[in-house]
Scaffold this motif. Structure first.
Motif, short mmCIF file in Angstrom:
data_model
loop_
_atom_site.label_atom_id
_atom_site.label_comp_id
_atom_site.label_asym_id
_atom_site.label_seq_id
_atom_site.Cartn_x
_atom_site.Cartn_y
_atom_site.Cartn_z
N ALA A 197 0.67 -1.11 0.20
CA ALA A 197 0.15 0.07 -0.31
C ALA A 197 0.69 0.88 -0.01
CB ALA A 197 -0.56 0.15 1.08
N ASP A 198 0.80 2.43 -0.45
CA ASP A 198 1.39 4.25 -0.51
C ASP A 198 1.02 4.18 0.74
OD1 ASP A 198 2.47 5.98 -1.25
OD2 ASP A 198 1.53 5.81 -3.44
N VAL A 199 1.84 4.48 1.33
CA VAL A 199 1.58 4.94 2.67
C VAL A 199 1.07 6.51 2.46
CG1 VAL A 199 2.61 5.48 4.88
CG2 VAL A 199 2.72 3.52 4.34
N GLU A 200 1.90 6.88 2.22
CA GLU A 200 2.18 8.59 1.97
C GLU A 200 0.86 8.80 1.09
OE1 GLU A 200 4.38 10.94 2.02
OE2 GLU A 200 5.43 9.00 3.39
N SER A 201 0.06 8.11 -0.27
CA SER A 201 -1.28 7.98 -0.39
C SER A 201 -2.30 7.84 0.41
CB SER A 201 -1.68 7.42 -1.46
OG SER A 201 -0.98 7.70 -3.02
N LEU A 202 -2.12 7.22 1.23
CA LEU A 202 -3.43 7.21 2.56
C LEU A 202 -2.86 8.25 3.20
CD1 LEU A 202 -2.51 3.33 3.90
CD2 LEU A 202 -4.59 4.47 2.87
N LYS A 203 -1.54 9.16 3.61
CA LYS A 203 -1.45 10.30 4.63
C LYS A 203 -2.35 11.19 4.22
CE LYS A 203 1.60 11.85 7.48
NZ LYS A 203 3.67 12.07 7.28
N ALA A 204 -1.82 11.73 2.57
CA ALA A 204 -2.68 12.24 1.88
C ALA A 204 -3.77 12.49 1.67
CB ALA A 204 -1.78 12.73 0.06
N GLY A 205 -4.23 11.34 1.63
CA GLY A 205 -6.53 10.69 1.87
C GLY A 205 -6.81 11.34 2.81
N PHE A 251 -9.39 14.39 3.96
CA PHE A 251 -10.58 14.67 4.33
C PHE A 251 -10.96 14.92 4.92
CE2 PHE A 251 -11.89 10.40 1.70
CZ PHE A 251 -12.97 10.31 1.55
N VAL A 252 -9.49 15.26 5.59
CA VAL A 252 -10.24 16.10 7.55
C VAL A 252 -10.79 17.76 6.88
CG1 VAL A 252 -8.71 17.47 8.85
CG2 VAL A 252 -9.14 15.07 9.06
N LYS A 253 -9.18 18.39 5.78
CA LYS A 253 -9.85 19.37 4.52
C LYS A 253 -10.81 19.64 4.46
CE LYS A 253 -7.80 22.97 1.79
NZ LYS A 253 -8.75 23.51 1.86
N LEU A 254 -11.33 18.88 3.63
CA LEU A 254 -13.31 18.50 2.99
C LEU A 254 -13.89 19.11 4.51
CD1 LEU A 254 -14.92 17.85 0.42
CD2 LEU A 254 -14.81 15.61 1.32
N GLY A 255 -14.18 18.63 5.56
CA GLY A 255 -14.77 18.52 6.58
C GLY A 255 -15.10 19.59 7.19
N ASP A 256 -13.80 19.61 6.85
CA ASP A 256 -14.08 21.52 7.61
C ASP A 256 -14.13 21.85 6.87
OD1 ASP A 256 -12.56 20.55 9.98
OD2 ASP A 256 -10.52 21.05 9.10
N ASP A 257 -14.32 22.05 6.06
CA ASP A 257 -14.50 22.82 4.52
C ASP A 257 -15.62 22.87 4.52
OD1 ASP A 257 -12.15 24.28 3.93
OD2 ASP A 257 -12.08 22.63 2.10
N PHE A 258 -16.75 21.79 4.13
CA PHE A 258 -18.45 21.61 4.42
C PHE A 258 -18.66 21.95 5.06
CE2 PHE A 258 -21.51 18.42 4.76
CZ PHE A 258 -22.34 18.82 3.46
N ALA A 286 -20.19 16.22 8.00
CA ALA A 286 -19.04 17.16 8.22
C ALA A 286 -17.47 15.94 9.11
CB ALA A 286 -19.09 18.27 8.42
N ALA A 287 -19.16 16.08 10.12
CA ALA A 287 -17.97 15.45 11.39
C ALA A 287 -17.54 14.07 11.02
CB ALA A 287 -18.79 15.01 12.27
N LYS A 288 -18.49 12.82 9.98
CA LYS A 288 -17.87 11.11 9.01
C LYS A 288 -17.20 12.20 8.86
CE LYS A 288 -20.24 9.40 12.00
NZ LYS A 288 -19.48 8.62 12.88
N LEU A 289 -17.14 12.90 7.85
CA LEU A 289 -15.57 12.93 6.42
C LEU A 289 -14.39 13.65 7.22
CD1 LEU A 289 -17.79 15.50 3.86
CD2 LEU A 289 -16.70 13.20 3.68
N GLU A 290 -14.56 14.02 8.60
CA GLU A 290 -13.04 14.71 9.53
C GLU A 290 -12.97 13.04 9.89
OE1 GLU A 290 -13.28 17.95 11.66
OE2 GLU A 290 -14.96 18.96 10.27
N GLU A 291 -13.81 12.69 10.39
CA GLU A 291 -13.65 11.00 11.38
C GLU A 291 -12.68 9.80 10.51
OE1 GLU A 291 -16.62 8.81 13.15
OE2 GLU A 291 -17.11 10.80 14.09
N GLY A 337 -10.85 11.10 7.75
CA GLY A 337 -9.09 11.23 7.06
C GLY A 337 -8.46 11.23 8.67
N LYS A 338 -9.02 11.47 9.26
CA LYS A 338 -8.35 11.46 10.61
C LYS A 338 -7.81 9.65 10.74
CE LYS A 338 -9.85 14.82 13.40
NZ LYS A 338 -10.36 15.28 14.52
N ALA A 339 -9.12 8.63 10.37
CA ALA A 339 -8.74 7.19 9.84
C ALA A 339 -7.83 6.69 9.42
CB ALA A 339 -10.02 6.45 10.22
N LEU A 340 -7.96 7.86 8.01
CA LEU A 340 -7.25 7.25 7.11
C LEU A 340 -5.07 7.53 7.44
CD1 LEU A 340 -9.00 8.19 3.99
CD2 LEU A 340 -8.52 5.85 5.17
N THR A 341 -5.64 8.87 8.07
CA THR A 341 -4.06 9.13 8.34
C THR A 341 -3.83 7.98 9.78
OG1 THR A 341 -5.13 11.46 7.87
CG2 THR A 341 -2.85 11.37 9.82
#
Length: 175
Positions: free
Chosen positions: A16-24, A28-35, A118-123, A125-129
């Protein structure tokens, strides 16, 4: 040929590409914040139009209604729409009231579901990180295990092997 972010399975195993997971995760966290910010702007915008419950931010900017005498109220109602200033935008007649009941129920449900999204999108993102961090740690641990050599005393050992060389002649049957 693989691209960044590809998941590869095959002779090399699962990678698995760890950097892609981290970037994703970050995305997602930014998407949740923006939403969440967009939902707040929408709620405040509807409140300013009096089509929604005012938030604390809107309440601070709204002026309390002016106190008018009966004569001022009568004159104002004949010369302007001020008499309807406390009525909702869809009106306070029978049809407007029915519309308001439906609209407010849908609006309140939308507020709740959008905040939840919005809260779930942030969650996510945090889980992917966290997943990227744990995956990298796991890969490092597995690599260190693979590099270790631990003699297994219970493993089968060739009895004809002598000090690192193989004995060429095997004893024949006893006569």
């Amino acid at each position: 040929m693989t691209n960044t972010g590809d998941v590869v399975a095959g002779a090399g195993g699962f990678q698995a590409d760890v950097e892609s997971l981290k970037a994703g995760g970050t995305d997602f966290v930014k998407l949740g914040d923006d939403f969440s910010d967009s939902v707040s702007r929408m709620v405040n915008g509807l409140a300013k139009l009096r089509a929604g419950e005012p938030t604390d931010e809107v309440k601070k900017t709204q002026k309390p209604p002016e106190e008018k005498s009966f004569g001022e109220q009568l004159w104002s109602s004949m010369t302007s729409l001020d008499s309807k200033s406390s009525a909702p935008p869809w009106g306070d007649d029978d049809l407007g009231e029915k519309f308001g009941v439906v609209y407010e129920g849908l609006r309140d449900g939308m507020y709740e579901s959008m905040g939840h999204l919005a809260a779930k999108l942030e969650e996510i993102g945090k889980a992917l990180t966290a997943m990227s961090k744990h995956h990298a740690e796991n890969e490092d641990f597995n690599e260190s295990l693979m590099k270790q050599h631990v003699e297994n005393k219970q493993a089968w050992d060739d009895p004809y092997k002598q000090q690192g060389t193989l004995v060429r002649g095997r004893p024949g049957p006893a006569t």
